[in-house]
Scaffold this motif. Sequence first.
Motif, PDB file in Angstrom:
ATOM      1  N   LEU A  65       0.830  -1.209   0.000  1.00  0.00           N
ATOM      2  CA  LEU A  65       0.000   0.000   0.000  1.00  0.00           C
ATOM      3  C   LEU A  65       0.866   1.261   0.000  1.00  0.00           C
ATOM      4  CD1 LEU A  65      -2.749  -1.074   2.576  1.00  0.00           C
ATOM      5  CD2 LEU A  65      -2.993  -0.890   0.090  1.00  0.00           C
ATOM      6  N   GLU A  66       1.955   1.225   0.761  1.00  0.00           N
ATOM      7  CA  GLU A  66       2.853   2.379   0.801  1.00  0.00           C
ATOM      8  C   GLU A  66       3.566   2.564  -0.537  1.00  0.00           C
ATOM      9  OE1 GLU A  66       3.285   4.593   3.151  1.00  0.00           O
ATOM     10  OE2 GLU A  66       2.089   3.714   4.762  1.00  0.00           O
ATOM     11  N   LEU A  71       6.218   5.604  -2.218  1.00  0.00           N
ATOM     12  CA  LEU A  71       7.382   5.516  -1.338  1.00  0.00           C
ATOM     13  C   LEU A  71       8.311   4.393  -1.792  1.00  0.00           C
ATOM     14  CD1 LEU A  71       5.424   7.227   0.461  1.00  0.00           C
ATOM     15  CD2 LEU A  71       6.465   6.102   2.431  1.00  0.00           C
ATOM     16  N   SER A  72       9.597   4.590  -1.570  1.00  0.00           N
ATOM     17  CA  SER A  72      10.584   3.556  -1.876  1.00  0.00           C
ATOM     18  C   SER A  72      10.637   2.559  -0.723  1.00  0.00           C
ATOM     19  CB  SER A  72      11.956   4.180  -2.079  1.00  0.00           C
ATOM     20  OG  SER A  72      12.422   4.733  -0.844  1.00  0.00           O
ATOM     21  N   LEU A  73      11.225   1.401  -0.955  1.00  0.00           N
ATOM     22  CA  LEU A  73      11.329   0.397   0.117  1.00  0.00           C
ATOM     23  C   LEU A  73      12.105   0.922   1.327  1.00  0.00           C
ATOM     24  CD1 LEU A  73      11.814  -3.029  -1.727  1.00  0.00           C
ATOM     25  CD2 LEU A  73       9.825  -2.215  -0.477  1.00  0.00           C
ATOM     26  N   PRO A  74      13.250   1.611   1.151  1.00  0.00           N
ATOM     27  CA  PRO A  74      13.931   2.156   2.338  1.00  0.00           C
ATOM     28  C   PRO A  74      13.061   3.132   3.120  1.00  0.00           C
ATOM     29  CG  PRO A  74      15.429   2.118   0.470  1.00  0.00           C
ATOM     30  CD  PRO A  74      14.074   1.777  -0.069  1.00  0.00           C
ATOM     31  N   GLU A  75      12.306   3.972   2.416  1.00  0.00           N
ATOM     32  CA  GLU A  75      11.409   4.917   3.092  1.00  0.00           C
ATOM     33  C   GLU A  75      10.321   4.174   3.868  1.00  0.00           C
ATOM     34  OE1 GLU A  75      11.553   8.807   0.094  1.00  0.00           O
ATOM     35  OE2 GLU A  75      10.265   7.101  -0.400  1.00  0.00           O
ATOM     36  N   ILE A  76       9.798   3.113   3.253  1.00  0.00           N
ATOM     37  CA  ILE A  76       8.757   2.324   3.911  1.00  0.00           C
ATOM     38  C   ILE A  76       9.314   1.627   5.147  1.00  0.00           C
ATOM     39  CG2 ILE A  76       7.189   0.354   3.653  1.00  0.00           C
ATOM     40  CD1 ILE A  76       7.103   1.084   0.615  1.00  0.00           C
ATOM     41  N   GLU A  78      11.754   2.585   7.055  1.00  0.00           N
ATOM     42  CA  GLU A  78      11.937   3.589   8.104  1.00  0.00           C
ATOM     43  C   GLU A  78      10.591   3.936   8.745  1.00  0.00           C
ATOM     44  OE1 GLU A  78      13.966   5.904  10.681  1.00  0.00           O
ATOM     45  OE2 GLU A  78      14.821   4.557   9.161  1.00  0.00           O
ATOM     46  N   LYS A  79       9.583   4.053   7.926  1.00  0.00           N
ATOM     47  CA  LYS A  79       8.249   4.391   8.424  1.00  0.00           C
ATOM     48  C   LYS A  79       7.713   3.289   9.332  1.00  0.00           C
ATOM     49  CE  LYS A  79       3.914   6.308   6.612  1.00  0.00           C
ATOM     50  NZ  LYS A  79       3.196   6.720   5.380  1.00  0.00           N
ATOM     51  N   LEU A  80       7.917   2.038   8.932  1.00  0.00           N
ATOM     52  CA  LEU A  80       7.419   0.906   9.718  1.00  0.00           C
ATOM     53  C   LEU A  80       8.206   0.707  11.008  1.00  0.00           C
ATOM     54  CD1 LEU A  80       6.563  -1.576   6.850  1.00  0.00           C
ATOM     55  CD2 LEU A  80       4.991  -0.846   8.639  1.00  0.00           C
ATOM     56  N   ARG A  81       9.442   1.137  11.017  1.00  0.00           N
ATOM     57  CA  ARG A  81      10.204   1.038  12.271  1.00  0.00           C
ATOM     58  C   ARG A  81       9.695   2.045  13.303  1.00  0.00           C
ATOM     59  NH1 ARG A  81      14.269  -1.164   8.980  1.00  0.00           N
ATOM     60  NH2 ARG A  81      14.769   0.790   7.932  1.00  0.00           N
ATOM     61  N   LYS A  82       9.187   3.168  12.808  1.00  0.00           N
ATOM     62  CA  LYS A  82       8.628   4.178  13.716  1.00  0.00           C
ATOM     63  C   LYS A  82       7.201   3.839  14.140  1.00  0.00           C
ATOM     64  CE  LYS A  82      11.373   7.992  11.814  1.00  0.00           C
ATOM     65  NZ  LYS A  82      11.330   9.241  11.018  1.00  0.00           N
ATOM     66  N   ARG A  83       6.458   3.219  13.214  1.00  0.00           N
ATOM     67  CA  ARG A  83       5.064   2.864  13.500  1.00  0.00           C
ATOM     68  C   ARG A  83       4.753   1.545  12.810  1.00  0.00           C
ATOM     69  NH1 ARG A  83      -0.103   6.945  12.789  1.00  0.00           N
ATOM     70  NH2 ARG A  83      -1.589   5.725  14.020  1.00  0.00           N
ATOM     71  N   PRO A  84       4.680   0.450  13.567  1.00  0.00           N
ATOM     72  CA  PRO A  84       4.483  -0.860  12.947  1.00  0.00           C
ATOM     73  C   PRO A  84       3.123  -1.000  12.269  1.00  0.00           C
ATOM     74  CG  PRO A  84       4.287  -1.003  15.339  1.00  0.00           C
ATOM     75  CD  PRO A  84       4.759   0.381  15.030  1.00  0.00           C
ATOM     76  N   ALA A  85       3.001  -2.060  11.463  1.00  0.00           N
ATOM     77  CA  ALA A  85       1.749  -2.294  10.749  1.00  0.00           C
ATOM     78  C   ALA A  85       0.605  -2.568  11.711  1.00  0.00           C
ATOM     79  CB  ALA A  85       1.914  -3.467   9.781  1.00  0.00           C
TER      80      ALA A  85
END
Length: 247
Positions: A65-66, A71-76, A78-85
Amino acid sequence: MNNAHEHGGWTISEVERLTGLPRRDIQRCCYNGKGGLGIVQPQNSTWGRRTYSAREVATLFVVRLEKQQGLSLPEIGEKLRKRPAIGSEEEPGLLAVHIERLKERQEEVAGQLLAARALLMASQGEEPLLAGELAENEIDAQVVETLRKVADEEARQDGMCAGCAAHRGWLARSLAPLVENADSSEASVYAALALAGAIDDIHGRYNVSHVAAKTILNWALNAPGMSVVVDVWLGPGAYELLLRTLC
């Protein structure tokens, strides 16, 4: 049933199908080394095959979805490390956030479809009352959805939906005073009478207070696409007149 299922997970081939992600992206999400994200950790089964849990499939679905949002995989990662699925009741995760976004898009698309159908009817010279039927069906659906969380499911299906079928045409009957006098200098008076009838009907059919019935009707009329449907049915400016009168 295959061995992956016996051990409580999905194989990578199945995850590709469930999430829509290519295998290479799934593998990058698993890999902890250079170029990898390390955001999912599949388990090795006794048969030597990696299996993915429901939580891991959910995370990979969020990745897809991201990616669709650019968004690129590295950006995704980083985002998931801050806020998990998958989050908590206090702090919903990214999957819950996407569910709300998808609901908004679903409502928008449903509104566009409703408006397009009404305009097609008008363009083809169909009876305006057919647009009224569209409006009634939409309001019925909105009312049932509003009450869904507070009504017993079995009673809602047996009672409410049966009531909908038994009273088909209720909106046209309620708005009849306005339909017949839409161009009158006293159109606002007829609009008030029409809305009062509609509110009475919702009150009686769904066993809610008049205040709640008015709130539900206002919410339903503000649904995407309803402005076009009402104007096609009752004439230009009718929708704005109804909203002004309802408020």
